[in-house]
Scaffold this motif. Sequence first.
Motif, PDB file in Angstrom:
ATOM      1  N   THR A  34      -5.751   5.046  -1.663  1.00 36.89           N
ATOM      2  CA  THR A  34      -4.711   4.865  -1.005  1.00 36.89           C
ATOM      3  C   THR A  34      -4.073   5.138   0.076  1.00 36.89           C
ATOM      4  O   THR A  34      -2.511   5.544   0.087  1.00 36.89           O
ATOM      5  N   ILE A  35      -4.915   5.911   0.763  1.00 38.66           N
ATOM      6  CA  ILE A  35      -5.463   6.229   1.634  1.00 38.66           C
ATOM      7  C   ILE A  35      -3.860   5.304   3.091  1.00 38.66           C
ATOM      8  O   ILE A  35      -4.064   4.104   2.934  1.00 38.66           O
ATOM      9  N   SER A  36      -3.222   6.690   3.624  1.00 34.78           N
ATOM     10  CA  SER A  36      -2.362   5.053   3.969  1.00 34.78           C
ATOM     11  C   SER A  36      -3.127   4.771   6.118  1.00 34.78           C
ATOM     12  O   SER A  36      -3.416   5.310   6.436  1.00 34.78           O
ATOM     13  N   GLN A  37      -2.927   3.585   6.212  1.00 32.49           N
ATOM     14  CA  GLN A  37      -3.656   3.145   7.290  1.00 32.49           C
ATOM     15  C   GLN A  37      -2.863   3.387   8.453  1.00 32.49           C
ATOM     16  O   GLN A  37      -3.489   3.871   9.357  1.00 32.49           O
ATOM     17  N   ARG A  38      -2.053   3.804   8.670  1.00 36.06           N
ATOM     18  CA  ARG A  38      -1.191   4.352   9.875  1.00 36.06           C
ATOM     19  C   ARG A  38      -1.839   6.404  10.356  1.00 36.06           C
ATOM     20  O   ARG A  38      -1.884   6.588  11.667  1.00 36.06           O
ATOM     21  N   PHE A  39      -2.420   6.859   9.092  1.00 35.76           N
ATOM     22  CA  PHE A  39      -2.966   7.971   9.382  1.00 35.76           C
ATOM     23  C   PHE A  39      -4.882   8.143   9.350  1.00 35.76           C
ATOM     24  O   PHE A  39      -5.558   8.598  10.513  1.00 35.76           O
ATOM     25  N   ASP A  74       1.131  14.327   4.916  1.00 36.19           N
ATOM     26  CA  ASP A  74       1.174  13.275   4.094  1.00 36.19           C
ATOM     27  C   ASP A  74      -0.336  13.445   3.762  1.00 36.19           C
ATOM     28  O   ASP A  74      -0.432  14.992   3.863  1.00 36.19           O
ATOM     29  N   PHE A  76      -3.432  14.272   1.759  1.00 33.50           N
ATOM     30  CA  PHE A  76      -4.700  13.511   0.997  1.00 33.50           C
ATOM     31  C   PHE A  76      -6.210  14.637   0.605  1.00 33.50           C
ATOM     32  O   PHE A  76      -5.819  15.738   0.560  1.00 33.50           O
ATOM     33  N   GLU A  80     -11.056  12.896   2.603  1.00 35.99           N
ATOM     34  CA  GLU A  80     -10.782  11.754   2.888  1.00 35.99           C
ATOM     35  C   GLU A  80     -10.703  12.476   4.217  1.00 35.99           C
ATOM     36  O   GLU A  80      -9.981  11.757   5.102  1.00 35.99           O
TER      37      GLU A  80
END
Length: 111
Positions: A34-39, A74, A76, A80
């Motif tokens: 679920t981690i946002s790729q932009r971060f 965001d 985490f 992560e």
Amino acid sequence: MTQDPSLIICHDVDGAPVRMGETVKVVARSEDGTISQRFLGRTGVVVALVFDDPASQYPDDPLIQVLVEGLGEDLFFPEELELAPEWARNRIAQHRQAVRAVSRNSAERLT
């Protein structure tokens, strides 16, 4: 009206995996994807601890709210994030001091 049981804390908590203001790097170690790729790979600063279920999460299993400059905030999981190396923390601190000095100088010129 239902009340949200979440607990959001913006100060250090004994037993938590991170401290407020600590510099962390977002890494891909979560199993759920679920981690946002932009971060991903970015460095940010811890700004809050979020306990969705305080009875089972507090104090050592919070979601960690991280502010990444230019991207926003965001949440985490602890796995992560990794603490940024000492040289990165120093570099970020120097950058913040330089930004504050420029702001002060600009304000002084206006007066």
